[in-house]
Design an enzyme around this catalytic site. Structure first.
Site, PDB file in Angstrom:
ATOM      1  N   ARG A 178      66.757  -6.866  30.397  1.00  0.00           N
ATOM      2  CA  ARG A 178      65.650  -7.225  31.132  1.00  0.00           C
ATOM      3  C   ARG A 178      64.296  -7.330  30.152  1.00  0.00           C
ATOM      4  O   ARG A 178      63.681  -8.376  30.067  1.00  0.00           O
ATOM      5  CB  ARG A 178      65.390  -6.577  32.277  1.00  0.00           C
ATOM      6  CG  ARG A 178      66.548  -6.459  33.272  1.00  0.00           C
ATOM      7  CD  ARG A 178      66.123  -5.928  34.612  1.00  0.00           C
ATOM      8  NE  ARG A 178      64.945  -6.569  35.252  1.00  0.00           N
ATOM      9  CZ  ARG A 178      64.085  -5.827  36.391  1.00  0.00           C
ATOM     10  NH1 ARG A 178      64.617  -4.779  36.861  1.00  0.00           N
ATOM     11  NH2 ARG A 178      63.093  -6.484  36.749  1.00  0.00           N
ATOM     12  N   CYS A 236      57.952  -0.361  34.356  1.00  0.00           N
ATOM     13  CA  CYS A 236      59.257  -0.801  34.696  1.00  0.00           C
ATOM     14  C   CYS A 236      59.275  -2.124  35.301  1.00  0.00           C
ATOM     15  O   CYS A 236      58.417  -2.957  35.088  1.00  0.00           O
ATOM     16  CB  CYS A 236      60.074   0.417  35.264  1.00  0.00           C
ATOM     17  SG  CYS A 236      59.318   0.819  36.875  1.00  0.00           S
TER      18      CYS A 236
END
Length: 278
Positions: A178, A236
Site C-alpha cells: 500500500r 496509517c
C-alpha cells in the site's frame, strides 16, 4: 509503567483489591461492499470477565468524511462513552481485542491523549488469555468519572505530517504494497505521503501477536532513522494501526506523534501529492 500488560499480570490484577477497568475493542477493517464485522456479537460469545464492549467505529471515532475514515471522536462524546464503560481517572484501564492489537491500541492512545495516566494494552490480545475462563454475561459497570483533557500526547494534522516528512521522520505503518502504491483496497488513491518511510506495524509483533522485546523494537526503529530524527510521527490508513506503532515506539523509548487522519484524510484532498514506489 509499561504500556502493555501480560495475561498473567492481568489475571493477577483482576483478582486483586483494585482491579482495572477492562475494555473489549473487537474490530476488523472491512473491505468495501463486505458485511461489517459484528464486534458486539463476538463479545457476547465470550469475553474477559468484567470487560465492557466499546465500539471503535462509534465511540473511538467520529463520522467518516473529509477528516478520514476514523477521525478523532468529539471529545465530550468520547468522555461520555468512557464513563458509561466505567472508566475512572484513578483506576487503571486495560484494553484488548481479538486481532493484532490495533483496535486496543486506538483506545490506549485516545485515553492517554485525553489525559488518563494509567492505560495498558493486553499483550497478545484475547489469544494470550489462553484457557482462562471467559464470560458471556452482559456487565453493568459502575459509573465512571473520566473527563477528557486532550493534548497529553502529540497529534499531527495533514500540514504537520507533511512538514515532519520533510524535516523529521514520518513512518507509514501500512503494508508495504500500500505504501508503494501497488494496491489500494480502501482509499481513493494509492501511494504515500512524500518523504514518509515505510514501517509496517505488523513487523512490531512476534508470530503469536505479542510485541517484540523492547531492545528489538528499538533496533528496528533506529534502523529506520529514529536515532537521528529531531521528531517522529506515524500514520496509517485511518489512524488505527498507527496507534499500535506509536505504542511500539513508546516501548522502544521513542516518543512519536500520531497523524490521526492518516492516508484516508490525505488522499481525499486532490491538492495533496501522492508518492509511489519504494
Amino acid at each position: 509503567m509499561t504500556a502493555i500488560i501480560s495475561a498473567r499480570e492481568l489475571s493477577d490484577a483482576l483478582a486483586g483489591e483494585h482491579p482495572p477497568v477492562l475494555l473489549d475493542i473487537r474490530w476488523r477493517l472491512t473491505a468495501p461492499g463486505a458485511p461489517p464485522f459484528d464486534g458486539r456479537a463476538a463479545f457476547a460469545a465470550g469475553h474477559l470477565p468484567g470487560a465492557v464492549f466499546v465500539d471503535l467505529d462509534r465511540e473511538l471515532a467520529g463520522p467518516p468524511g473529509d477528516r478520514g475514515r476514523h477521525p478523532l471522536p468529539d471529545t465530550a462524546e468520547f468522555g461520555a462513552a468512557m464513563r458509561r464503560a466505567g472508566v475512572r481517572s484513578d483506576t487503571p484501564v486495560v484494553a484488548y481485542d481479538d486481532g493484532q492489537g490495533w483496535a486496543a491500541a486506538r483506545a490506549w492512545w485516545l485515553l492517554r491523549w485525553c489525559g488518563h495516566p494509567d492505560v495498558r494494552v493486553l499483550d497478545g490480545g484475547l489469544a494470550a488469555w489462553g484457557e482462562r475462563p471467559l464470560s458471556t454475561g452482559e456487565p453493568v459497570p459502575a459509573g465512571g468519572d473520566f473527563r477528557p483533557e486532550p493534548g497529553a500526547l502529540a497529534l499531527l494534522d495533514a500540514d504537520g505530517a507533511a512538514a515532519l516528512a520533510r524535516d523529521g521522520l514520518l513512518l507509514d505503518a501500512r503494508a508495504g504494497e500500500r505504501y508503494r502504491g501497488e494496491v489500494e483496497p480502501v482509499d481513493r488513491v494509492g501511494g504515500h505521503i512524500p518523504g514518509a518511510v515505510s514501517a509496517p506495524t505488523t513487523e512490531n509483533a512476534a508470530a503469536d501477536g505479542t510485541f517484540r522485546p523492547a531492545a528489538e523494537l528499538a533496533a528496528r526503529f533506529a534502523a529506520l532513522g529514529t536515532d537521528t530524527a529531531p521528531a517522529v510521527g506515524v500514520y496509517c490508513g485511518s489512524g488505527v494501526s498507527a496507534a499500535h506503532e506509536v505504542l511500539a515506539l513508546e516501548l522502544a523509548g521513542v516518543p512519536a506523534a500520531l497523524y490521526a487522519g492518516s492516508w484516508s484524510e490525505w488522499s481525499r484532498d486532490p491538492s495533496r501529492p501522492a508518492a509511489t514506489g519504494a
